[in-house]
Design an enzyme around this catalytic site. Structure first.
Site, PDB file in Angstrom:
ATOM      1  N   GLY A  14       0.915  -1.233  -0.294  1.00 11.19           N
ATOM      2  CA  GLY A  14      -0.051  -0.043   0.105  1.00 11.19           C
ATOM      3  C   GLY A  14       0.746   1.316   0.206  1.00 11.19           C
ATOM      4  NE  ARG A 108       3.317 -19.769  14.669  1.00  9.76           N
ATOM      5  CZ  ARG A 108       4.250 -19.417  13.682  1.00  9.76           C
ATOM      6  NH1 ARG A 108       5.458 -20.388  13.657  1.00  9.76           N
ATOM      7  NH2 ARG A 108       3.915 -19.041  12.840  1.00  9.76           N
ATOM      8  CE1 TYR A 147      -9.052   2.466   8.444  1.00  8.23           C
ATOM      9  CE2 TYR A 147      -9.742   4.379   9.749  1.00  8.23           C
ATOM     10  CZ  TYR A 147      -8.904   3.661   8.928  1.00  8.23           C
ATOM     11  OH  TYR A 147      -7.408   4.104   9.013  1.00  8.23           O
TER      12      TYR A 147
HETATM   13  P1  NAD Z   1      -3.637   1.635   1.739  1.00  5.94           P
HETATM   14  O1  NAD Z   1      -4.932   1.334   1.438  1.00  5.94           O
HETATM   15  O2  NAD Z   1      -2.752   2.516   0.571  1.00  5.94           O
HETATM   16  O3  NAD Z   1      -2.838   0.506   2.156  1.00  5.94           O
HETATM   17  C1  NAD Z   1      -3.404  -0.690   2.646  1.00  5.94           C
HETATM   18  C2  NAD Z   1      -2.827  -1.877   2.319  1.00  5.94           C
HETATM   19  O4  NAD Z   1      -3.531  -3.046   2.985  1.00  5.94           O
HETATM   20  C3  NAD Z   1      -3.322  -2.116   0.655  1.00  5.94           C
HETATM   21  O5  NAD Z   1      -1.847  -2.480   0.114  1.00  5.94           O
HETATM   22  C4  NAD Z   1      -4.196  -3.246   0.761  1.00  5.94           C
HETATM   23  O6  NAD Z   1      -4.368  -3.829  -0.355  1.00  5.94           O
HETATM   24  C5  NAD Z   1      -3.827  -3.937   1.973  1.00  5.94           C
HETATM   25  N1  NAD Z   1      -5.041  -4.701   2.476  1.00  5.94           N
HETATM   26  C6  NAD Z   1      -6.132  -4.519   2.772  1.00  5.94           C
HETATM   27  N2  NAD Z   1      -7.061  -5.117   3.198  1.00  5.94           N
HETATM   28  C7  NAD Z   1      -6.398  -6.355   3.077  1.00  5.94           C
HETATM   29  C8  NAD Z   1      -6.591  -7.896   3.691  1.00  5.94           C
HETATM   30  N3  NAD Z   1      -7.680  -8.365   4.121  1.00  5.94           N
HETATM   31  N4  NAD Z   1      -5.431  -8.590   3.764  1.00  5.94           N
HETATM   32  C9  NAD Z   1      -4.133  -8.260   3.134  1.00  5.94           C
HETATM   33  N5  NAD Z   1      -3.880  -6.964   2.765  1.00  5.94           N
HETATM   34  C10 NAD Z   1      -5.004  -6.126   3.060  1.00  5.94           C
HETATM   35  O7  NAD Z   1      -3.464   2.785   3.024  1.00  5.94           O
HETATM   36  P2  NAD Z   1      -2.483   3.362   3.710  1.00  5.94           P
HETATM   37  O8  NAD Z   1      -2.782   4.775   3.619  1.00  5.94           O
HETATM   38  O9  NAD Z   1      -1.067   2.810   3.293  1.00  5.94           O
HETATM   39  O10 NAD Z   1      -2.769   2.638   5.276  1.00  5.94           O
HETATM   40  C11 NAD Z   1      -2.125   1.965   5.749  1.00  5.94           C
HETATM   41  C12 NAD Z   1      -2.329   1.708   7.243  1.00  5.94           C
HETATM   42  O11 NAD Z   1      -2.071   2.860   7.754  1.00  5.94           O
HETATM   43  C13 NAD Z   1      -3.857   1.314   7.215  1.00  5.94           C
HETATM   44  O12 NAD Z   1      -3.976   0.350   8.546  1.00  5.94           O
HETATM   45  C14 NAD Z   1      -4.403   2.349   7.888  1.00  5.94           C
HETATM   46  O13 NAD Z   1      -5.619   2.124   8.324  1.00  5.94           O
HETATM   47  C15 NAD Z   1      -3.332   3.092   8.773  1.00  5.94           C
HETATM   48  N6  NAD Z   1      -3.583   4.662   8.665  1.00  5.94           N
HETATM   49  C16 NAD Z   1      -3.434   5.231   7.549  1.00  5.94           C
HETATM   50  C17 NAD Z   1      -3.738   6.765   7.471  1.00  5.94           C
HETATM   51  C18 NAD Z   1      -3.309   7.720   6.187  1.00  5.94           C
HETATM   52  O14 NAD Z   1      -3.648   8.742   6.492  1.00  5.94           O
HETATM   53  N7  NAD Z   1      -2.482   7.024   5.331  1.00  5.94           N
HETATM   54  C19 NAD Z   1      -4.269   7.339   8.714  1.00  5.94           C
HETATM   55  C20 NAD Z   1      -4.661   6.486   9.731  1.00  5.94           C
HETATM   56  C21 NAD Z   1      -4.245   5.228   9.762  1.00  5.94           C
END
Ligand code: NAD
Ligand code: UDP
Length: 324
Positions: A14, A108, A147
């Protein structure tokens, strides 16, 4: 433990995960990137595939997997409102079952786990800025709940595995982060505004644009995340990671217009349900325990993001895959 570690990054393909993988590889670690590509694509990590210490696994975190690792960064979860509301049941499963699966693995292997939590745990906050001690105002039955509540439950699981099974955990609460490799069609405000401005399309302001967000550039955020993982076992969080610079959405739109030189017009659309009216991290704890604070101002980070969005071919990006 040797300084070279075997590190699992779930959601590693991601926006944030791909940068984290890069940074960990540069430090010499063995990195396993696990992703189901729901909201990302291989192009984010294509440049890493030839690195001898990089491995890619296509897998869904809601299903168990057996790997031997020293550290786990748990980022797998759709993050943009449009992405996480696309299949809300799956979003909740990803947060909750994903947390259970990585925590089981950590138990584990005796691995350390860092959970990517979110400022959304504060909901629509009535305390401003938000310190970690604030418990938030979250609507448990609204469209954002899949979420927000999923992430809150994941935090609970982290703390229960820590207390009950002595799993070494870390929790970071990430505030709005932006930068190159955001999905251009994720509907988040930064990607939307820049894409609209570059195409000469109307800039869509939801509500009257007076709601605020505090925007952190991705490199600053990743630095904070790694410091938290590497930091003392006496400080497991939750810790806020974000840039305290707070802007209204209208201010952001005007800045994007200025930096792109676009003639796009501002148009007003209805405010989504439960859209938080204000958000700003109190980063006192991150400063104190991690000696971390953001270094890249919004203007500079936006320029880098604009440059990247100008350089990509939008034809190569598609909306999320149906995932029922
Ligand atoms: P993103 O959507 O680019 O990345 C999320 C990744 O998780 C993607 O590659 C997606 O394909 C993968 N994914 C989703 N569901 C999945 C599953 N069931 N199994 C395996 N992979 C799965 O978003 P991001 O902005 O890079 O966010 C990354 C993390 O950081 C997330 O957990 C998000 O909640 C957290 N976050 C991000 C922000 C932000 O502003 N970017 C803010 C708060 C929290
Ligand atoms: N927003 C907007 N226009 C857009 C996309 C988003 O005005 O085209 C607003 C949205 O209503 C919210 C803020 O920008 O108030 C941030 O939205 P985003 O989806 O980036 O993240 P959130 O912080 O709401 O999860």
């Amino acid at each position: 433990m040797s300084s070279i570690r075997r590190v699992l990054v779930t959601g590693g393909a991601g926006f944030l995960g791909s940068h984290l993988c890069e940074r960990l590889l540069d430090r010499g670690h063995d990195v396993i990137c696990l992703d189901n590509f729901f909201t990302s694509q291989k192009s984010n990590i294509a440049h890493l595939l030839d690195r001898p210490n990089f491995e890619l696994i296509r897998h869904d975190v809601t299903l168990p997997i057996f790997l031997e690792v020293d550290e786990i960064y748990n980022l797998a979860c759709p993050a943009a409102p449009g992405h996480y509301q696309y299949n809300p049941i799956k979003t909740m499963k990803t947060s909750v079952m994903g947390a259970i699966n990585v925590l089981g693995m950590a138990k584990r292997c005796r691995a350390k786990v860092l959970q990517a939590s979110t400022s959304e745990v504060y909901g629509d906050p009535d305390v401003h800025p938000q310190p970690e001690s604030y418990r938030g105002v979250v609507n448990p039955i609204g469209p954002r709940a899949c979420y927000d509540e999923g992430k809150r439950a994941a935090e609970t699981l982290m703390m229960d595995y820590h207390r009950q099974n002595r799993v070494n955990v870390r929790i970071v609460r990430i505030f709005n982060t932006y930068g190159p490799r955001m999905h251009p069609f994720d509907g988040r405000v930064v990607s939307n505004f820049i894409r609209q401005a570059l195409a000469g399309q109307d800039i869509t302001i939801f509500g009257d644009g007076s709601q605020t967000r505090s925007f952190c550039y991705r490199d600053d955020l990743i630095e904070g995340m790694i410091r938290m993982m590497d930091g003392s076992d006496d400080f497991i969080g939750p810790v806020n990671l974000g840039n305290p610079g707070e802007f209204t959405i209208l201010e952001l739109a005007r800045l994007v217009l200025e930096l792109t030189g676009s003639q796009s017009k501002l148009v007003y659309r209805s405010l989504p349900i439960d859209d938080p009216t204000q958000r700003q991290p109190d980063i006192t704890l991150a400063k104190k325990h991690l000696h971390w604070s953001p270094t890249i101002p919004l203007r500079e980070g936006l320029m880098k993001t604009i440059e990247w969005l100008r350089s990509i071919d939008l034809e190569h990006y598609r909306p999320p895959t149906p995932n029922y």
